[in-house]
Design a protein around this motif. Structure first.
Motif, PDB file in Angstrom:
ATOM      1  N   ASP A 247      -5.380   1.725  20.420  1.00 44.40           N
ATOM      2  CA  ASP A 247      -5.657   3.016  19.759  1.00 44.40           C
ATOM      3  C   ASP A 247      -4.421   3.711  19.833  1.00 44.40           C
ATOM      4  O   ASP A 247      -4.767   5.305  19.359  1.00 44.40           O
ATOM      5  N   ARG A 248      -3.304   3.480  20.272  1.00 42.03           N
ATOM      6  CA  ARG A 248      -2.183   4.388  20.173  1.00 42.03           C
ATOM      7  C   ARG A 248      -1.153   3.743  19.262  1.00 42.03           C
ATOM      8  O   ARG A 248      -0.062   4.518  19.157  1.00 42.03           O
ATOM      9  N   VAL A 249      -1.521   3.001  18.300  1.00 46.75           N
ATOM     10  CA  VAL A 249      -0.236   2.449  17.437  1.00 46.75           C
ATOM     11  C   VAL A 249      -0.805   2.771  15.897  1.00 46.75           C
ATOM     12  O   VAL A 249      -1.989   2.410  15.470  1.00 46.75           O
ATOM     13  N   ASN A 250      -0.071   3.445  15.409  1.00 49.76           N
ATOM     14  CA  ASN A 250      -0.021   4.187  13.916  1.00 49.76           C
ATOM     15  C   ASN A 250       0.434   3.055  12.965  1.00 49.76           C
ATOM     16  O   ASN A 250       1.832   2.779  13.179  1.00 49.76           O
ATOM     17  N   GLN A 251      -0.087   2.741  11.807  1.00 51.90           N
ATOM     18  CA  GLN A 251       0.540   1.941  10.930  1.00 51.90           C
ATOM     19  C   GLN A 251       0.642   2.686   9.571  1.00 51.90           C
ATOM     20  O   GLN A 251      -0.594   3.242   9.225  1.00 51.90           O
ATOM     21  N   PHE A 252       1.856   2.473   8.734  1.00 52.68           N
ATOM     22  CA  PHE A 252       1.919   3.378   7.610  1.00 52.68           C
ATOM     23  C   PHE A 252       2.584   2.304   6.521  1.00 52.68           C
ATOM     24  O   PHE A 252       3.256   1.466   6.833  1.00 52.68           O
ATOM     25  N   CYS A 253       1.686   2.079   5.452  1.00 56.22           N
ATOM     26  CA  CYS A 253       2.053   1.201   4.294  1.00 56.22           C
ATOM     27  C   CYS A 253       1.699   1.664   2.927  1.00 56.22           C
ATOM     28  O   CYS A 253       0.488   2.040   2.685  1.00 56.22           O
ATOM     29  N   ASP A 254       2.558   1.827   2.269  1.00 53.62           N
ATOM     30  CA  ASP A 254       2.157   2.256   0.694  1.00 53.62           C
ATOM     31  C   ASP A 254       1.519   0.767   0.125  1.00 53.62           C
ATOM     32  O   ASP A 254       2.166  -0.241   0.287  1.00 53.62           O
ATOM     33  N   PRO A 255       0.598   0.939  -0.560  1.00 55.32           N
ATOM     34  CA  PRO A 255      -0.343  -0.070  -1.011  1.00 55.32           C
ATOM     35  C   PRO A 255       0.729  -0.985  -2.032  1.00 55.32           C
ATOM     36  O   PRO A 255       0.464  -2.082  -1.991  1.00 55.32           O
ATOM     37  N   ALA A 256       1.696  -0.501  -2.623  1.00 55.84           N
ATOM     38  CA  ALA A 256       2.814  -1.326  -3.509  1.00 55.84           C
ATOM     39  C   ALA A 256       4.029  -1.975  -2.768  1.00 55.84           C
ATOM     40  O   ALA A 256       4.666  -2.361  -3.312  1.00 55.84           O
ATOM     41  N   ASP A 257       4.019  -1.572  -1.556  1.00 53.37           N
ATOM     42  CA  ASP A 257       5.062  -2.012  -0.586  1.00 53.37           C
ATOM     43  C   ASP A 257       4.824  -3.550  -0.290  1.00 53.37           C
ATOM     44  O   ASP A 257       4.365  -3.837   0.547  1.00 53.37           O
ATOM     45  N   LEU A 258       5.941  -4.356  -0.879  1.00 47.77           N
ATOM     46  CA  LEU A 258       5.605  -5.702  -0.533  1.00 47.77           C
ATOM     47  C   LEU A 258       5.923  -5.984   1.130  1.00 47.77           C
ATOM     48  O   LEU A 258       5.568  -7.138   1.375  1.00 47.77           O
ATOM     49  N   VAL A 259       6.525  -5.282   1.545  1.00 49.20           N
ATOM     50  CA  VAL A 259       6.892  -5.755   2.929  1.00 49.20           C
ATOM     51  C   VAL A 259       5.755  -5.682   3.928  1.00 49.20           C
ATOM     52  O   VAL A 259       5.422  -6.537   4.724  1.00 49.20           O
ATOM     53  N   CYS A 260       4.784  -4.955   3.670  1.00 51.66           N
ATOM     54  CA  CYS A 260       3.646  -4.596   4.602  1.00 51.66           C
ATOM     55  C   CYS A 260       2.306  -4.798   3.899  1.00 51.66           C
ATOM     56  O   CYS A 260       1.332  -4.951   4.590  1.00 51.66           O
ATOM     57  N   SER A 261       2.533  -4.972   2.369  1.00 54.44           N
ATOM     58  CA  SER A 261       1.151  -5.151   1.718  1.00 54.44           C
ATOM     59  C   SER A 261       1.697  -6.243   0.550  1.00 54.44           C
ATOM     60  O   SER A 261       1.411  -5.974  -0.421  1.00 54.44           O
ATOM     61  N   ALA A 262       1.907  -7.486   0.973  1.00 52.62           N
ATOM     62  CA  ALA A 262       2.261  -8.549   0.264  1.00 52.62           C
ATOM     63  C   ALA A 262       0.911  -9.158  -0.071  1.00 52.62           C
ATOM     64  O   ALA A 262      -0.246  -9.249   0.617  1.00 52.62           O
ATOM     65  N   PRO A 263       0.926  -9.849  -1.400  1.00 50.47           N
ATOM     66  CA  PRO A 263      -0.423 -10.579  -1.748  1.00 50.47           C
ATOM     67  C   PRO A 263      -0.857 -11.625  -0.758  1.00 50.47           C
ATOM     68  O   PRO A 263       0.091 -12.252   0.057  1.00 50.47           O
ATOM     69  N   ARG A 264      -2.059 -11.655  -0.509  1.00 51.47           N
ATOM     70  CA  ARG A 264      -2.605 -12.675   0.613  1.00 51.47           C
ATOM     71  C   ARG A 264      -2.643 -14.170   0.029  1.00 51.47           C
ATOM     72  O   ARG A 264      -2.575 -15.079   1.190  1.00 51.47           O
ATOM     73  N   ASP A 265      -2.397 -14.477  -1.155  1.00 51.78           N
ATOM     74  CA  ASP A 265      -2.642 -15.815  -1.608  1.00 51.78           C
ATOM     75  C   ASP A 265      -1.968 -16.109  -2.965  1.00 51.78           C
ATOM     76  O   ASP A 265      -1.485 -15.126  -3.526  1.00 51.78           O
ATOM     77  N   VAL A 266      -1.741 -17.290  -3.183  1.00 53.46           N
ATOM     78  CA  VAL A 266      -0.854 -17.632  -4.568  1.00 53.46           C
ATOM     79  C   VAL A 266      -1.342 -17.085  -5.556  1.00 53.46           C
ATOM     80  O   VAL A 266      -0.970 -16.715  -6.717  1.00 53.46           O
ATOM     81  N   GLY A 267      -2.950 -17.232  -5.741  1.00 56.31           N
ATOM     82  CA  GLY A 267      -3.552 -16.800  -6.911  1.00 56.31           C
ATOM     83  C   GLY A 267      -3.452 -15.317  -7.212  1.00 56.31           C
ATOM     84  O   GLY A 267      -2.926 -14.701  -8.298  1.00 56.31           O
ATOM     85  N   ASN A 268      -3.320 -14.763  -6.212  1.00 54.85           N
ATOM     86  CA  ASN A 268      -3.115 -13.091  -6.245  1.00 54.85           C
ATOM     87  C   ASN A 268      -1.653 -12.844  -6.571  1.00 54.85           C
ATOM     88  O   ASN A 268      -1.392 -11.892  -7.546  1.00 54.85           O
TER      89      ASN A 268
END
Length: 314
Positions: A247-268
């Protein structure tokens, strides 16, 4: 099958581009003696010269160097985390003293290679080696501070490669295997963590992030990764959550940023390949992007968060 492999190859190349942000920098203004159960910092006597808090900032790829000054970093004047460290140094005593103490707050920026060997830069240190060196240097700094000042609390901030190594270190600390006890960690903020995963830490702002960290997304296609980025192991998810620090760790990620929000599968990946390529500059824009955290940029949010903790002795 050929089309699938081609798109996966494109995805890998795009991730390479955004893991290191040098092209767009101008666009943005082992086990260490753990002491579980140690007394809280409020109960520890320590030298008056010790800071109450130490802020440790771990820059991203190409935003640091191994010989940089940790108190007055100059390796990259456009480094994202200068938008965090400079305001905090100004708020707590102006110019840092020789040991980095600023009126009770020490601000220390990780000096490490911050490199990412790839087919266009084969002379650079590999991602694995650079990340490991950064991890070890942060761990050594925390160990030294804790040994001299056991009551000092830490605020950890990392971006991109720096977020990955900081997140790895914090995972160990939160699970009782790190350079300091978990209670000495006042808070953690990770920007564009390449091992970001739902349910590990608190995602701040962007509730519509659909992807996962690139190291997780690409872990099953390492055969494609290695020829393009030699020495960059896509290790998959961290084996544990953040434990006592969850509960002391904050995460920041733009939805379009591939480093932290890459597609989950090949189809995607097949469906989103064009969108991914179009969005490859997003990773460089956290200091100017006001969409991740409504009403302010991510560095502004982190500065206010850190000041609240420091000013209120949290």
């Amino acid at each position: 099958m050929k089309k699938t492999l081609t798109v996966l190859g494109v995805l890998v190349l795009v991730v390479i581009l955004v893991v290191g942000v040098g092209t767009w920098l101008s666009d943005r203004g082992g086990e260490v003696g753990t002491t579980t159960g140690a007394p809280s910092s409020g109960q520890v006597d320590q030298p008056a010269s010790c800071p109450a808090y130490e802020v440790i900032a771990a820059p991203g790829t190409w935003e640091s160097s191994a010989d940089d000054d940790p108190v007055h970093p100059t390796a990259n004047p456009d480094s994202l985390l200068l938008n965090v460290t400079n305001p905090l140094q100004e708020a707590y005593g102006g110019d840092a003293t020789a040991d980095g103490a600023n009126g009770g707050v020490k601000v220390w920026t990780l000096p490490y290679p911050a490199q990412f060997r790839n087919i266009n830069a084969l002379d650079e240190m590999s991602y694995d080696d650079s990340r490991t060196e950064g991890y070890n240097r942060v761990s050594a700094e925390m160990t030294a501070t804790y040994e001299a000042c056991p009551g000092t609390k830490f605020l950890l901030v990392g971006f991109s490669q720096g977020a990955v190594l900081t997140g790895d270190l914090v995972t160990g600390i939160g699970n009782g295997d790190g350079p300091v006890p978990a209670e000495n960690i006042a808070g953690v903020s990770l920007i564009a963590d390449g091992r970001r995963e739902d349910g590990k830490g608190t995602l701040v702002g962007s509730a519509d992030v659909q992807g996962i960290g690139a190291e997780i997304a690409l872990s099953s296609v390492s055969v494609l990764v290695q020829p393009i980025v030699p020495g960059a192991t896509m290790r998959g998810p961290r084996p544990q959550d953040f434990g006592a620090l969850q509960d002391r760790v904050n995460q920041f990620c733009d939805p379009a940023d591939l480093v932290c929000s890459a597609p989950r599968d090949v189809g995607n990946a097949l469906q989103r390949a064009n969108d991914l390529i179009a969005a490859n500059g997003i990773h460089a824009q956290y200091s100017s992007n006001g969409n991740v955290v409504p009403g302010e940029t991510v560095p502004q949010w982190i500065v206010n968060w850190a000041r609240d903790i420091i000013d209120n002795g949290k």
